[in-house]
Every structure is written in C-alpha cells, then in structure tokens.
Scaffold this active site. Structure first.
Site, PDB file in Angstrom:
ATOM      1  N   GLY A  96      -7.226   4.139   0.514  1.00  0.00           N
ATOM      2  CA  GLY A  96      -6.783   3.765   1.645  1.00  0.00           C
ATOM      3  C   GLY A  96      -7.946   3.618   2.750  1.00  0.00           C
ATOM      4  O   GLY A  96      -9.044   3.824   2.373  1.00  0.00           O
ATOM      5  N   CYS A 123      -9.927   7.104  -5.291  1.00  0.00           N
ATOM      6  CA  CYS A 123     -10.573   6.897  -3.963  1.00  0.00           C
ATOM      7  C   CYS A 123     -10.064   7.573  -2.920  1.00  0.00           C
ATOM      8  O   CYS A 123     -10.306   9.002  -3.075  1.00  0.00           O
ATOM      9  CB  CYS A 123     -10.530   5.238  -3.811  1.00  0.00           C
ATOM     10  SG  CYS A 123     -11.782   4.847  -2.460  1.00  0.00           S
ATOM     11  N   TYR A 124      -9.382   7.205  -1.905  1.00  0.00           N
ATOM     12  CA  TYR A 124      -9.048   8.195  -0.805  1.00  0.00           C
ATOM     13  C   TYR A 124      -8.038   9.327  -1.223  1.00  0.00           C
ATOM     14  O   TYR A 124      -8.136  10.166  -1.113  1.00  0.00           O
ATOM     15  CB  TYR A 124      -8.244   7.226   0.232  1.00  0.00           C
ATOM     16  CG  TYR A 124      -7.812   8.098   1.419  1.00  0.00           C
ATOM     17  CD1 TYR A 124      -8.515   8.345   2.355  1.00  0.00           C
ATOM     18  CD2 TYR A 124      -6.584   8.459   1.347  1.00  0.00           C
ATOM     19  CE1 TYR A 124      -8.247   9.123   3.597  1.00  0.00           C
ATOM     20  CE2 TYR A 124      -6.009   9.396   2.351  1.00  0.00           C
ATOM     21  CZ  TYR A 124      -6.892   9.733   3.518  1.00  0.00           C
ATOM     22  OH  TYR A 124      -6.294  10.647   4.303  1.00  0.00           O
ATOM     23  N   HIS A 209     -11.897   2.231  -8.334  1.00  0.00           N
ATOM     24  CA  HIS A 209     -10.347   1.603  -8.446  1.00  0.00           C
ATOM     25  C   HIS A 209     -10.068   0.917  -9.957  1.00  0.00           C
ATOM     26  O   HIS A 209     -10.499  -0.181 -10.325  1.00  0.00           O
ATOM     27  CB  HIS A 209     -10.308   0.352  -7.626  1.00  0.00           C
ATOM     28  CG  HIS A 209     -10.262   0.930  -6.074  1.00  0.00           C
ATOM     29  ND1 HIS A 209      -9.099   1.359  -5.346  1.00  0.00           N
ATOM     30  CD2 HIS A 209     -11.281   1.267  -5.183  1.00  0.00           C
ATOM     31  CE1 HIS A 209      -9.406   1.746  -4.214  1.00  0.00           C
ATOM     32  NE2 HIS A 209     -10.660   1.690  -4.045  1.00  0.00           N
ATOM     33  N   GLU A 211      -7.230  -0.123 -10.709  1.00  0.00           N
ATOM     34  CA  GLU A 211      -6.315  -0.985 -10.807  1.00  0.00           C
ATOM     35  C   GLU A 211      -6.883  -2.562 -10.553  1.00  0.00           C
ATOM     36  O   GLU A 211      -5.995  -3.529 -10.867  1.00  0.00           O
ATOM     37  CB  GLU A 211      -5.305  -0.882  -9.727  1.00  0.00           C
ATOM     38  CG  GLU A 211      -5.816  -0.877  -8.167  1.00  0.00           C
ATOM     39  CD  GLU A 211      -6.567   0.329  -7.755  1.00  0.00           C
ATOM     40  OE1 GLU A 211      -7.102   1.158  -8.588  1.00  0.00           O
ATOM     41  OE2 GLU A 211      -6.800   0.591  -6.372  1.00  0.00           O
ATOM     42  N   ASP A 266      15.634 -16.181  -8.621  1.00  0.00           N
ATOM     43  CA  ASP A 266      16.210 -14.828  -8.323  1.00  0.00           C
ATOM     44  C   ASP A 266      17.803 -14.923  -8.399  1.00  0.00           C
ATOM     45  O   ASP A 266      18.391 -14.054  -8.780  1.00  0.00           O
ATOM     46  CB  ASP A 266      15.743 -14.651  -6.746  1.00  0.00           C
ATOM     47  CG  ASP A 266      14.130 -14.528  -6.897  1.00  0.00           C
ATOM     48  OD1 ASP A 266      13.653 -14.321  -7.874  1.00  0.00           O
ATOM     49  OD2 ASP A 266      13.720 -14.554  -5.685  1.00  0.00           O
ATOM     50  N   LYS A 408       8.385 -10.278  -9.286  1.00  0.00           N
ATOM     51  CA  LYS A 408       8.844 -11.678  -9.437  1.00  0.00           C
ATOM     52  C   LYS A 408       9.037 -11.700 -11.060  1.00  0.00           C
ATOM     53  O   LYS A 408       9.547 -12.546 -11.819  1.00  0.00           O
ATOM     54  CB  LYS A 408       8.143 -12.720  -8.809  1.00  0.00           C
ATOM     55  CG  LYS A 408       8.566 -14.233  -8.892  1.00  0.00           C
ATOM     56  CD  LYS A 408       9.534 -14.395  -7.928  1.00  0.00           C
ATOM     57  CE  LYS A 408       9.996 -15.775  -7.967  1.00  0.00           C
ATOM     58  NZ  LYS A 408      10.932 -15.966  -6.578  1.00  0.00           N
TER      59      LYS A 408
END
Ligand code: XMP
Length: 552
Positions: A96, A123-124, A209, A211, A266, A408
């Site tokens: 963050g 991290c944060y 990070h 990710e 969708d 999606k």
C-alpha cells in the site's frame, strides 16, 4: 457481495450485457433490501486478501487463482461479519502507499489476529504486521525500487524450492529496524536486514512483491504460502461450474428467472449456467437492436436455441431503435437513447412473462472488488458507457449474479467447461450501443448496411490472417467525411472508413496495433472494391490515452 448501488463504474472490458444490465440492476436494487442481496451461498475454502490500497492487490488474487485456489479481496476496514462467502484458511496483507507510522495509516483489524491463521504480509502488509506486533519501522535513507536480490540466511517453508539468492521486485521507502518479539529474519537485501521475517505462528512478512512477474519465482512463494495454510486447491473450472450450478439452484428454488442475453461471453455463460441449474424456469431475452454486426443475431439464435436449446425470446426491435435514433448526431445522446429503448423493450417483454422473481446478470469479480475496495477506484467517466436509462421504480426483481466471484479468464474457462463455442468465448468485446457509436453523425439504415459490409471484410481478413486473438478489438468506423477519389477513370465522392485495431489488457489503456502493411493494404483494397460507398480507408494510430478505443 456486490451492492450494485455502490458500483459507480464498471470495468470497461466488460461485454455489452454487463454494462447495460448493471444499470438495470442499479434501478432494481433500489427496491431491494440489502440483506436479500447479501445472501451469498458460495462458501469456499480460500485465502483472504486484505487490501491496503495497493495497485497490485488484484495481481495477488490473480496469482492465487492461477494456483487453483479460491481467494477474495476485502478492504482493511472490513469486518469479519462482512465476509460471508469464504472459509478463510490464511490471510495475505497487501502492499500500500501509506507509511505505517503516519497518523491515519490503515491498520490490520484485530479480528484478523483473532483467527489464529497464517498471515503473509507483503511490503506495507509486512510493515503493518511488524508495527502492530511491537516491532519498529522507520523511513529508509534509501528507497528500494525495482529489481533487487535477497539472500537467504535461514531456511523457511515460505522459501522452499528457491535458491539462496532470489531476484525480487521491491517498491518501498520504509524498513523494519527492530523485529517484533518472537520474529526472526530469514533473508536480507543490500538495503535491509529483514527482507523475509516470520514467527512460530506462521505470521510471515516479505519486503518484496511476489505477485509481479518481475519477481520470477514469486508464484512459487505464493504457492508455498497456500501450502502453509493447508488450503485446498480446488478452484478449477469443473468445480467452479458445479459450485455455481448448486448455488443457483439453492438461491432460485421454484422461482422464475430472466436473463438478458447479448451473445457476449459473460451473458452467454450466465445463461448456460442458469439453464443447467434451473432449465425451463429460465427465460432468456435477446433484443436485436439492428446495431449488431452482420448476421450476428441469427448466429446467436442458432447457437442458443439450436445447440443449447435455451428458452429464448428473440425480439426484433431494430425498427424501434433506428427510428429512435433518427436525426441524432451527438454520441452521448445516441448512447442514452439506445439504453432507454433497450430498457423499454426488455421491460415490455419481461412483464409478459408473469411472476419473475430474479434478473440474472453477468457482474464479474473485478466489478465487485471495485465497489468494495474504495482505495482502488479510479478514473472519471469519459463516456456514458453504462448509465443507460433505467427500469421503473416499481419493477421488483432480485438479482442473481453467478459470475460475481470470477475473473474474465475464469468465465472463459467456465464457458469451455460448459461447451460454449470457442468463437463466443474468445469474442472481442463489442459495445452495448453497437455500430451506432461507430457511425459518426446520424445513424441510418443505409449507413448501418454500409458499415456492416465493411465490418464483415475487416473481420474476415483479421481472422483469415490469424490476428483476431492477438487484438483486443478490430473494427471499422464509418466517418461522416466524403473525399474525392478516382475509380475506372470516374471521379468518386464517397465516404472515408477508419480502421481501428488495438491491443490492450483491460481496455483502460490501449495501444494501436502494428499490423503488417500488407494486411492493412489487403483490407483497404477489399473495402474499396467491395463496398461501392467507400473510396478511402485510413488507419487510426492513436493510443488510449489520449484517444479512446471507440470513436464516440
Ligand atoms: P473506450 O471507447 O471507452 O472503450 O476506450 C473501452 C471499451 O469499452 C467498450 N465500450 C462499451 N461497452 N457499453 C459497453 O458495454 C458501452 O456503451 C461501451 N462503449 C465502449 C469498447 O468497445 C472498448 O472495449
């Protein structure tokens, strides 16, 4: 659970049905008690991601889902009572933009510690964990941003399968200068002694990070955390589909449901899921507004009535739409009229069905996240994408949103599992207002006919040359400009067509596609030769921003 009232914008990457029907849902939900909408039946074991306003929180979710593990994102102010659909096996605290020692910086809610589950602070999230458990965090004299390497000093399960020197992506200005009681350091970087920390309760902090793809083995670290949490990896298309069908049955009972089918991925997946769950209690309504691609309505009818045998009401309302658009040149006005007409046609036909209790719509998980995590909301509305009219206040239907826990690409995988045609699954997005916003100036039957013919050629060449799936969208715009040309010694004075082909991840930004000149040449030659009303083709080389993908 999404409350559509809160959902001020939806992601631009959605197909027409999401946009159009979200606005219907917004109206409907005014008649809804929140508790009715909040009754989620899905109760999956998974990882809870607590978002502290990081731009990467969705990426964390993506990575976990890629590892066939269910997860949800909540914001740091959520209460445990708000979390009704996940059986939490572990918690990830996101990064963050704040500094933990600042006044009003977001904190880890107490109930998280009360769960006694593994926690991974990124991290944060790591700094908050350290700070709140009695460690010391301070501003670093040197910001660590970009590629870095951490060196493992002690073995830990979170680093299992990794070498001693791990390339990572850092983005932080603060660092932990004193570990909280009970914590040890397991890896360090040039800039910090504490790049990976943990205690015996499986509270783990990592300064980098995992990710982002810039941390090449980041996914393995996330996978290690999933193992530490002992979380089942059962989020696979087959079980997602089975779960959704079961939930729909429970939610709907003996009631009737309507679903506005557009043929986009969708609404198609929603319709087929519902059909499998409740069969003839579902009625799908397809509104042919005359603004779709050549032969598109017929194709959709063939697939859904023919192959899937859906209970489909096919409504040809093209005359109504085209006459409502007569004389209108303003793009916003066009969008509003189309939305209004859609709602009125939809309402007319749905009211004939008698006592329908549910309206199905294809809200996706990013829309849910958007409405839940205020920190992530971005961008002003540039065009009235989705605010299209609304249903009368007295129309009372509850919402059913079978895709609201899916991204999606998960919807696409569910579509494959449901044997939906690949053409529909991989279809490029098509805007709700259709070709009307690709005809500059007044929309007439004649201009629609011209653009449909041009569009047919563009699609044909793009598919023939195998670039369809590489492009986010590829289409033609019929401009309102005529230019002089010469054909067979004759002067011509015909319309200019613009080709628009873009690449994009999510439609929020886009780059114009560097198509081969020969392909552009072939498209241009075919258009000018086969569509007599066109004598010039130009290629749009504007990215988004500053342009938008559609011209209107
Ligand atoms: P823009 O033109 O804003 O488009 O860059 C971003 C994406 O959204 C699609 N689009 C729409 N989709 N209803 C929709 O469902 C709309 O009114 C609408 N307008 C644009 C556009 O095709 C692109 O994918």
């Amino acid at each position: 659970m999404v409350n559509p009232e809160e959902s001020k914008r939806i992601s631009a990457s959605d197909d027409l049905e999401v946009g159009t029907y979200l606005s219907i849902a917004q109206k409907l939900s005014k008649n809804e008690s929140k508790s009715k909408l909040d009754k989620d039946k899905l109760f999956q074991p998974g990882i809870l991601i607590v978002d502290f306003g990081s731009q990467y929180s969705r990426l964390i979710a993506r990575r976990i889902r890629e590892l066939n593990t269910y997860c949800e994102i909540v914001n740091s102010k959520s209460n445990l009572n708000d979390i009704t659909s996940i059986d939490i096996k572990g918690i990830i605290l996101s990064g963050g933009p704040s500094s933990i020692y600042q006044k009003n910086s977001p904190k880890i809610p107490d109930w998280i510690f009360g769960l006694n589950l593994p926690i991974l602070g990124i991290c944060y999230g790591m700094q908050a964990l350290s700070f709140q458990l009695g460690g010391k965090v301070s501003e670093s004299s040197k910001r660590e941003y970009g590629y870095s390497t951490i060196t493992v000093s002690k073995k830990h399960k979170i680093l299992e399968g990794l070498k001693n020197n791990i390339p990572v992506w850092m983005s932080h200005g603060d660092k932990i200068i004193k570990l909280p009681p009970g914590f040890k350091s397991y890896a360090f970087s040039e800039n910090s002694q504490n790049s990976v920390i943990a205690n015996d309760s499986n509270y783990i902090g990592i300064q980098f990070h995992p990710e982002v793809t810039h941390t090449p083995q980041g996914k393995l670290i996330i996978d290690n955390f999933i193992s530490i949490c002992d979380c089942p990896k059962n989020w696979i298309p087959k079980s997602v589909v089975e779960h959704s069908i079961k939930n729909i049955r429970e939610q709907v009972g003996d009631s009737k449901v309507i679903c506005a089918l557009s043929g986009g991925v969708d609404s198609s997946v929603v319709a087929i899921l519902l059909d499998k769950a409740i069969g003839k209690k579902l009625t799908c309504i397809f509104v042919d507004n005359g603004l779709m691609r050549k032969e598109e309505p017929e194709r959709i009818r063939k697939v859904f009535e023919g192959k899937f045998g859906l209970n489909l009401k096919f409504i040809n309302a093209s005359k109504t739409f085209i006459s409502a658009l007569k004389g209108v040149t303003d793009p916003e006005e066009k969008r509003k009229i189309i939305g209004r007409e859609f709602v009125s046609v939809f309402e007319e036909h749905s009211s004939k069905l008698g006592n329908v209790e549910f309206l199905a719509q294809g809200t996706l998980y990013p829309d849910v996240i958007e409405s839940k995590t205020s920190d992530m909301s971005t961008s002003d509305k540039i065009k009235t994408h989705h605010n299209v009219g609304g249903l009368p206040e007295n129309m009372k239907m509850r919402l059913i949103e079978p895709l609201k826990f899916m991204f999606k690409d998960e919807v696409r995988l569910a579509g494959l599992e449901l044997k939906l045609d690949k053409e529909i699954i991989n279809r490029q997005p098509f805007p709700g207002p259709g070709l009307a916003i690709r005809i500059i100036g007044e929309v007439t039957s004649e201009k629609l006919r011209i653009l449909k013919n041009v569009d047919w050629i563009v699609m044909n060449e793009i598919k023939k040359n195998d670039v369809y799936n590489e492009l986010w969208q590829s289409f033609a715009v019929l401009t309102n400009t005529q230019t002089v040309g010469v054909m067979g010694d004759q002067r011509t004075y015909n319309y200019v067509v613009a080709l628009r082909c873009v690449q994009s991840e999510d439609a929020m930004t886009a780059d114009w596609a560097r198509l081969p000149y020969d392909l552009l040449g072939d498209i241009s030659t075919r258009i000018v030769n086969e569509v007599p009303e066109i004598n010039r083709v130009v290629y749009d080389i504007t990215s988004k921003p500053p342009g938008t993908i559609e011209w209107e």
